[in-house]
Design an enzyme around this catalytic site. Structure first.
Site, PDB file in Angstrom:
ATOM      1  N   TYR A   1       2.749   4.076  10.300  1.00 54.09           N
ATOM      2  CA  TYR A   1       2.256   4.408   8.963  1.00 54.09           C
ATOM      3  C   TYR A   1       0.800   4.861   9.016  1.00 54.09           C
ATOM      4  O   TYR A   1       0.086   4.608   9.977  1.00 54.09           O
ATOM      5  CB  TYR A   1       2.417   3.226   7.998  1.00 54.09           C
ATOM      6  CG  TYR A   1       1.431   2.098   8.223  1.00 54.09           C
ATOM      7  CD1 TYR A   1       0.230   2.046   7.512  1.00 54.09           C
ATOM      8  CD2 TYR A   1       1.692   1.084   9.135  1.00 54.09           C
ATOM      9  CE1 TYR A   1      -0.675   1.027   7.724  1.00 54.09           C
ATOM     10  CE2 TYR A   1       0.799   0.062   9.345  1.00 54.09           C
ATOM     11  CZ  TYR A   1      -0.392   0.024   8.632  1.00 54.09           C
ATOM     12  OH  TYR A   1      -1.290  -0.990   8.843  1.00 54.09           O
ATOM     13  N   CYS A   2       0.396   5.549   7.942  1.00 57.10           N
ATOM     14  CA  CYS A   2      -0.995   5.955   7.746  1.00 57.10           C
ATOM     15  C   CYS A   2      -1.330   5.726   6.271  1.00 57.10           C
ATOM     16  O   CYS A   2      -0.762   4.838   5.648  1.00 57.10           O
ATOM     17  CB  CYS A   2      -1.196   7.414   8.166  1.00 57.10           C
ATOM     18  SG  CYS A   2      -0.250   8.591   7.178  1.00 57.10           S
ATOM     19  N   GLN A   3      -2.219   6.526   5.713  1.00 63.05           N
ATOM     20  CA  GLN A   3      -2.579   6.363   4.311  1.00 63.05           C
ATOM     21  C   GLN A   3      -1.478   6.865   3.379  1.00 63.05           C
ATOM     22  O   GLN A   3      -1.109   6.187   2.435  1.00 63.05           O
ATOM     23  CB  GLN A   3      -3.898   7.094   4.012  1.00 63.05           C
ATOM     24  CG  GLN A   3      -4.473   6.810   2.631  1.00 63.05           C
ATOM     25  CD  GLN A   3      -4.912   5.359   2.479  1.00 63.05           C
ATOM     26  OE1 GLN A   3      -5.409   4.741   3.419  1.00 63.05           O
ATOM     27  NE2 GLN A   3      -4.689   4.802   1.302  1.00 63.05           N
TER      28      GLN A   3
ATOM     29  N   ILE B   1       0.430   3.446   3.549  1.00 61.73           N
ATOM     30  CA  ILE B   1      -0.076   2.173   3.031  1.00 61.73           C
ATOM     31  C   ILE B   1      -0.383   2.258   1.535  1.00 61.73           C
ATOM     32  O   ILE B   1      -0.351   1.247   0.834  1.00 61.73           O
ATOM     33  CB  ILE B   1      -1.292   1.669   3.846  1.00 61.73           C
ATOM     34  CG1 ILE B   1      -1.515   0.171   3.602  1.00 61.73           C
ATOM     35  CG2 ILE B   1      -2.524   2.500   3.540  1.00 61.73           C
ATOM     36  CD1 ILE B   1      -2.423  -0.493   4.600  1.00 61.73           C
TER      37      ILE B   1
END
Length: 160
Positions: free
Chosen positions: A118-120, A147
């Protein structure tokens, strides 16, 4: 003009043909389904070589949370260290996809394990998933929405 008996006989023959055709289609579908996933081929020296299906897909934050809670995945946050420090999912490794050594860092990971990345927002993690699959990883899940969506759904983040 055909008689009712002739029409009936033709309909019965058509039914039998359609039945055989459907059985053939179902049988072919089963053969294809049973042979998908992993395949075994022979090398030039006669040794069996097995290739395994590769999984790369987007999952919702709810699906990701379930996988994390079941404990059968490695969780990777591909954001920068500053973003990771501001808040991340508990237990996540931080491997910044934008860093120069991303490929070298993932090369040290066990490629046979299942990964949730995952990332932003989901864009960098989608790119990371592709890089990981190209590097030989078998199962990589990208958290759709990142996230941001994780927090929006009320799931916990930690700071360290």
């Amino acid at each position: 003009m055909p008689t009712m008996v002739e029409v009936g006989a033709r309909l019965i023959n058509m039914y039998r043909i359609m039945k055989k055709l459907m059985i053939g289609i179902i049988g072919l579908s089963l053969v294809v389904a049973c042979n998908s996933g992993s395949t075994e081929t022979k090398t030039e020296n006669g040794e069996a070589q097995v290739s395994v299906a590769v999984v790369q897909e987007d999952v919702s934050v709810k699906e990701a949370n379930k996988m994390i809670n079941e404990g059968d995945v490695v969780l990777i946050d591909v954001r920068s260290l500053d973003e990771y420090s501001a808040g991340h999912i508990n237990g996540a490794l931080n491997i910044d996809v934008s860093s120069a050594g991303f490929e070298e860092k993932i090369a040290d990971l066990d490629k046979s394990k299942n990964y949730v990345v995952y990332c932003q927002s989901g864009r960098r993690s989608a790119k990371s998933s592709e890089i990981m699959i190209d590097a030989g990883f078998k199962t990589v899940y990208n958290v759709a929405g990142g996230i941001s969506e994780w927090q929006h759904e009320g799931f916990e983040v930690v700071t360290e």
